[in-house]
Design an enzyme around this catalytic site. Sequence first.
Site, PDB file in Angstrom:
ATOM      1  N   THR A 143      -8.204  -1.605   1.440  1.00  0.00           N
ATOM      2  CA  THR A 143      -7.691  -2.571   0.462  1.00  0.00           C
ATOM      3  C   THR A 143      -8.286  -3.961   0.653  1.00  0.00           C
ATOM      4  OG1 THR A 143      -5.663  -1.295   0.174  1.00  0.00           O
ATOM      5  CG2 THR A 143      -5.615  -3.596  -0.523  1.00  0.00           C
ATOM      6  N   GLU A 157      -1.395  -8.007   1.754  1.00  0.00           N
ATOM      7  CA  GLU A 157      -1.127  -6.567   1.746  1.00  0.00           C
ATOM      8  C   GLU A 157      -0.177  -6.177   2.865  1.00  0.00           C
ATOM      9  OE1 GLU A 157      -3.391  -2.238   2.169  1.00  0.00           O
ATOM     10  OE2 GLU A 157      -4.047  -3.976   3.351  1.00  0.00           O
ATOM     11  N   ASP A 215      -1.256   0.018  -4.671  1.00  0.00           N
ATOM     12  CA  ASP A 215      -2.552   0.608  -4.998  1.00  0.00           C
ATOM     13  C   ASP A 215      -2.399   2.043  -5.495  1.00  0.00           C
ATOM     14  OD1 ASP A 215      -1.676   1.356  -2.499  1.00  0.00           O
ATOM     15  OD2 ASP A 215      -3.588   1.037  -1.486  1.00  0.00           O
ATOM     16  N   HIS A 216      -1.417   2.753  -4.957  1.00  0.00           N
ATOM     17  CA  HIS A 216      -1.194   4.152  -5.340  1.00  0.00           C
ATOM     18  C   HIS A 216       0.175   4.564  -4.834  1.00  0.00           C
ATOM     19  CE1 HIS A 216      -1.830   5.212  -1.129  1.00  0.00           C
ATOM     20  NE2 HIS A 216      -2.937   4.483  -1.166  1.00  0.00           N
ATOM     21  N   HIS A 257      -1.863  11.345  -0.425  1.00  0.00           N
ATOM     22  CA  HIS A 257      -1.341  10.482  -1.469  1.00  0.00           C
ATOM     23  C   HIS A 257      -0.804  11.344  -2.611  1.00  0.00           C
ATOM     24  CE1 HIS A 257      -4.443   7.150  -0.241  1.00  0.00           C
ATOM     25  NE2 HIS A 257      -3.485   7.305   0.646  1.00  0.00           N
ATOM     26  N   ASP A 288       2.120   2.787   3.386  1.00  0.00           N
ATOM     27  CA  ASP A 288       1.232   3.942   3.225  1.00  0.00           C
ATOM     28  C   ASP A 288       0.977   4.647   4.550  1.00  0.00           C
ATOM     29  OD1 ASP A 288      -1.137   5.408   1.762  1.00  0.00           O
ATOM     30  OD2 ASP A 288      -2.059   4.463   3.499  1.00  0.00           O
ATOM     31  N   LYS A 289       0.572   3.899   5.548  1.00  0.00           N
ATOM     32  CA  LYS A 289       0.127   4.530   6.795  1.00  0.00           C
ATOM     33  C   LYS A 289       1.261   5.260   7.500  1.00  0.00           C
ATOM     34  CE  LYS A 289      -3.606   1.185   7.356  1.00  0.00           C
ATOM     35  NZ  LYS A 289      -4.646   2.131   6.901  1.00  0.00           N
ATOM     36  N   HIS A 318       1.982   8.479   5.566  1.00  0.00           N
ATOM     37  CA  HIS A 318       0.999   9.490   5.968  1.00  0.00           C
ATOM     38  C   HIS A 318       1.462  10.213   7.236  1.00  0.00           C
ATOM     39  CE1 HIS A 318      -2.373   9.170   3.270  1.00  0.00           C
ATOM     40  NE2 HIS A 318      -2.543   7.875   3.470  1.00  0.00           N
ATOM     41  N   ASP A 358     -10.093  -2.549   6.568  1.00  0.00           N
ATOM     42  CA  ASP A 358      -9.553  -1.362   5.914  1.00  0.00           C
ATOM     43  C   ASP A 358      -9.793  -1.442   4.402  1.00  0.00           C
ATOM     44  OD1 ASP A 358      -8.334   1.128   6.103  1.00  0.00           O
ATOM     45  OD2 ASP A 358      -6.323   0.321   5.812  1.00  0.00           O
ATOM     46  N   ASP A 404       0.846  -1.195   0.000  1.00  0.00           N
ATOM     47  CA  ASP A 404       0.000   0.000   0.000  1.00  0.00           C
ATOM     48  C   ASP A 404       0.882   1.246   0.000  1.00  0.00           C
ATOM     49  OD1 ASP A 404      -1.895   2.089   0.727  1.00  0.00           O
ATOM     50  OD2 ASP A 404      -3.232   0.471   1.338  1.00  0.00           O
ATOM     51  N   ARG A 427     -15.704   3.783   2.714  1.00  0.00           N
ATOM     52  CA  ARG A 427     -14.726   2.915   3.363  1.00  0.00           C
ATOM     53  C   ARG A 427     -14.735   3.020   4.884  1.00  0.00           C
ATOM     54  NH1 ARG A 427      -8.714   5.001   2.116  1.00  0.00           N
ATOM     55  NH2 ARG A 427      -8.332   3.694   3.936  1.00  0.00           N
ATOM     56  N   SER A 473      -7.054   4.283  -1.425  1.00  0.00           N
ATOM     57  CA  SER A 473      -6.898   2.829  -1.451  1.00  0.00           C
ATOM     58  C   SER A 473      -8.198   2.110  -1.779  1.00  0.00           C
ATOM     59  CB  SER A 473      -6.362   2.325  -0.105  1.00  0.00           C
ATOM     60  OG  SER A 473      -5.066   2.795   0.132  1.00  0.00           O
TER      61      SER A 473
END
Length: 455
Positions: free
Chosen positions: A143, A321, A368-369, A417, A326-327, A330, A141, A38, A154, A89
């Site tokens: 994904t 995953e 995913d991104h 993102h 990602d997290k 962030h 979550d 992610d 989501r 996501s």
Amino acid sequence: MKTTLWSAALVCLACQGCAIDQERGAGAPPKVILLIGDGMDDHQITIARDYLVGYDGRLTLDDMPTRSAVQVQTVAEENPRVPEYVPDSANTATSMASGVVTSAGRIATTAQTDRDVVTIMELAVAAGFGTGIVTTSSITDATPASFIAHVNQRLCEGPRTMVFVNERNPAFSSDCSADLKSNGGKGSIAEQIAASPLDIVLGGGLQHFDQVAEGEATRTVRELAAVNGFRVIGTAAELEGLARGTRVLGLFSRSTMPVQWRGAGDAQAELVTRVDGRVQLPEPFGCEPNPDFVGMPTLTAMTAAALEHLDDGRAFMLMVESASIDKQSHLRRPCGQIGELAQLDATLALILDYQRIHPETLVLVTADHSQAAQLIPESSVLAGAASPGHFARVRTLEGAVMGVNYATNDSTLQEDHSGAEVPLLASGAGVDDLPAMIPQRQIFTIVAEHLGLAP
């Protein structure tokens, strides 16, 4: 973890050569393992590579035989004919799971019209295949949810957040009233997972399953999962010796699982300051084990358990995953994201070991991104210049200092993102024909065709 049947066979393979590969692959049911990092774009991979294996080192990721690029696509909720250029996501996982491009925040539903879309997991279940989800996030979550559930937002992870007003931050409010079971919907993401026919689901998110289910007086979502035939587990020890034929729901943390690394002394990126007009850079720091990770199963251990559980002679679809690349980006925590990518790379090594004795397995690794962290000079060559955002100077194992920058916004909360393309790495039958660039929705097509499930 105890020696598995297939890891024992791997030892045999080393002795007897590749003839076993050909024998096992001929006529064997097809299998797909989709490994998603992610937020794992080329910046995140490069930052992790430089720290983990050094300037001239190679990750397992780097030795995948086929490389392509993925164009990430999103559409506007109000008008699906209008593109948006930076995704989340939920919509990107929906693209991979279903082949349908949707708007940000949607879980396997269409933009504007709010129709459920069929996912690869649902096709696999209908065909009698094995199915599994492994993640370091909450299993509710975005994904993992996009492969299992259908809701319009989501944030509707448990019964309590199906309709929820967040007065402090209205952007994090949710309204999934159309998906309430009392309105003919399927309920929250947790309730849909509890009612699902999947074989094995492992990750975090216990807090959403400890809530009383909609329409129940006292029974929790976790209790409903047990009624549906899931063995619910919550410790690393319980991963060992799982009986085949028993469906498993693993909930190892209240929310997202803790990451394995953190900055020394819990250090993270800081705002660059100026004193008397001179740039004051943050002090460099290294990475250290995260004490909150103690007792957690690793992503590799969860994946090994899922593979052993699914390796029963059937075709299967497994999505794995590594969520906190990602997290942690962030949150402007470079050591957390590096450690999470280390988990992904170790898990990929395990998956490729499995593939060597099961050559009918297609392995895809993607993201995913893209994410916020950028690898930039740790001291700018431009006189007096400095990052306008949060900046970290990370000490590497080679004795150098690496500059990691976070500057997508001026929020004190977290980064956004970004909208760049992401990699697709592949190993297995048919990957030689993989185009140099594909739209993200085509990942669904590749998986479905390999499994013989193309709609």
